[in-house]
Write a protein that holds these residues in place. Structure first.
Motif, mmCIF file in Angstrom:
data_model
loop_
_atom_site.group_PDB
_atom_site.id
_atom_site.type_symbol
_atom_site.label_atom_id
_atom_site.label_comp_id
_atom_site.label_asym_id
_atom_site.label_seq_id
_atom_site.Cartn_x
_atom_site.Cartn_y
_atom_site.Cartn_z
ATOM 1 N N TYR A 44 9.709 -15.469 -26.782
ATOM 2 C CA TYR A 44 9.027 -14.179 -26.733
ATOM 3 C C TYR A 44 9.650 -13.157 -27.688
ATOM 4 C CZ TYR A 44 7.299 -16.293 -22.456
ATOM 5 O OH TYR A 44 6.752 -17.148 -21.555
ATOM 6 N N ILE A 45 10.345 -13.628 -28.688
ATOM 7 C CA ILE A 45 10.987 -12.718 -29.634
ATOM 8 C C ILE A 45 9.919 -11.995 -30.458
ATOM 9 C CG2 ILE A 45 11.217 -14.491 -31.410
ATOM 10 C CD1 ILE A 45 13.861 -13.220 -32.210
ATOM 11 N N THR A 46 10.083 -10.710 -30.664
ATOM 12 C CA THR A 46 9.129 -9.913 -31.442
ATOM 13 C C THR A 46 9.460 -10.001 -32.935
ATOM 14 O OG1 THR A 46 10.491 -7.914 -31.246
ATOM 15 C CG2 THR A 46 8.838 -8.307 -29.532
ATOM 16 N N ASP A 47 8.482 -9.627 -33.758
ATOM 17 C CA ASP A 47 8.699 -9.649 -35.211
ATOM 18 C C ASP A 47 9.860 -8.736 -35.599
ATOM 19 O OD1 ASP A 47 6.597 -11.323 -35.317
ATOM 20 O OD2 ASP A 47 5.202 -9.933 -36.263
ATOM 21 N N PHE A 48 9.917 -7.560 -34.989
ATOM 22 C CA PHE A 48 10.963 -6.607 -35.341
ATOM 23 C C PHE A 48 12.344 -7.152 -34.991
ATOM 24 C CE2 PHE A 48 13.792 -3.108 -34.040
ATOM 25 C CZ PHE A 48 13.855 -2.417 -35.233
ATOM 26 N N LYS A 49 12.470 -7.714 -33.785
ATOM 27 C CA LYS A 49 13.770 -8.237 -33.377
ATOM 28 C C LYS A 49 14.178 -9.424 -34.241
ATOM 29 C CE LYS A 49 16.467 -9.388 -29.302
ATOM 30 N NZ LYS A 49 16.501 -9.400 -27.831
#
Length: 288
Positions: free
Chosen positions: A80-85
């Protein structure tokens, strides 16, 4: 000639003034010549303990500034990692796209090795971020089991949504009670969308689920439609098996307050949201 000579003729009072001025100049020149105005003595007057104390203060200030500038990483599920992270962790755009493509096909990353295989990140980057990977307990246990379980013969796989209770009972550990419970739950939710939903059946242990998944899979997933969480109305959200009326209202209130839900991770900010079921809830929802 007389006019020039008049400039050098002084009375008694003027002569005394000139003499006093000469004395003052001599005194000031003497002071400047004999006294040392350098600051070396003040610096040398500091003892080693004081110098070490000053140096320690300077070092602590530098360390505090370095810590403030550094990016802190908290444990996270790489599924579930976001693009920003991902970008802040050092992943490239191509690596992030590979991860999204893998997840869009309803596949899951269950280990650091899987993460590298899917994204293609370097060994050095994997070594720096993998200690922060946090997988559910059942995934960790499954990976341990996989390391010792060896499949010796091919196993035929059937559609879990078409299996009868008698078919399920052929799996070791599933009797009449559990098989009927699986069929009834499948009817209640309108069919399984993933074998992950077997976790919601009471009495079905991890070991038995593993055996069941060797023989049954969810086939024909293209028939399932997703609900756009950013456009869904209250009654549409209530249709999701894991979302009750009160939670649906909270989701809509959160969406209106923030204008849009950017990622499923945001839902965990809702106090009553069941974060432990986000992997199953996501099977019914889309962001756009």
């Amino acid at each position: 000639m007389k006019s020039i000579k008049s400039h050098f003729v002084f009375n008694r009072s003027q002569q005394n003034g000139i003499f006093l001025l000469v004395i003052i100049i001599i005194v000031l020149q003497s002071i400047y010549y004999f006294l040392d105005f350098s600051t070396e003595d003040s610096a040398e007057s500091l003892n080693p303990e004081e110098l070490e104390s000053f140096q320690a203060q300077i070092d602590s200030i530098k360390l505090a500034r370095a810590e403030a500038d550094s990016v802190k990483i908290y444990p996270f599920n790489p599924n579930y990692i976001t693009d920003f992270k991902a970008y802040t962790l050092g992943m490239s755009v191509e690596e992030i796209d590979r991860l999204h493509k893998f997840r869009d096909s309803d596949n899951w990353i269950n280990s650091a090795k899987d993460f590298q295989k899917v994204t293609g990140v370097s060994d050095s980057l994997l070594a720096s971020i993998s200690p922060y990977f946090k997988f559910p307990d059942w995934v960790i246990e499954a990976e341990k089991k996989k390391s010792i379980v060896k499949v010796k013969t091919p196993i035929s796989v059937s559609d879990l949504n078409k299996a009868e209770a008698e078919d399920l009972q052929k799996v070791d550990g599933i009797g009449e009670v559990l098989s009927n419970r699986i069929v009834n739950y499948r009817t209640k939710i309108g069919g399984f969308r993933s074998v992950l939903q077997l976790k919601d059946i009471y009495g079905l242990s991890f070991e038995v689920r593993e055996k069941l998944q060797r023989h049954f899979r969810v086939i024909g997933k293209e028939n399932f439609s997703l609900i756009n969480i950013n456009q869904a109305r209250l009654l549409e959200l209530v249709e999701v098996p894991y979302i009750k009326y009160e939670l649906a209202r909270e989701i809509i209130d959160y969406r209106q307050l923030h204008e849009k839900i950017e990622s499923f991770e945001e839902l965990s900010k809702i106090e009553s949201f069941p974060s432990d079921k986000i992997d199953r809830i996501q099977l019914y929802l889309s962001l756009n």
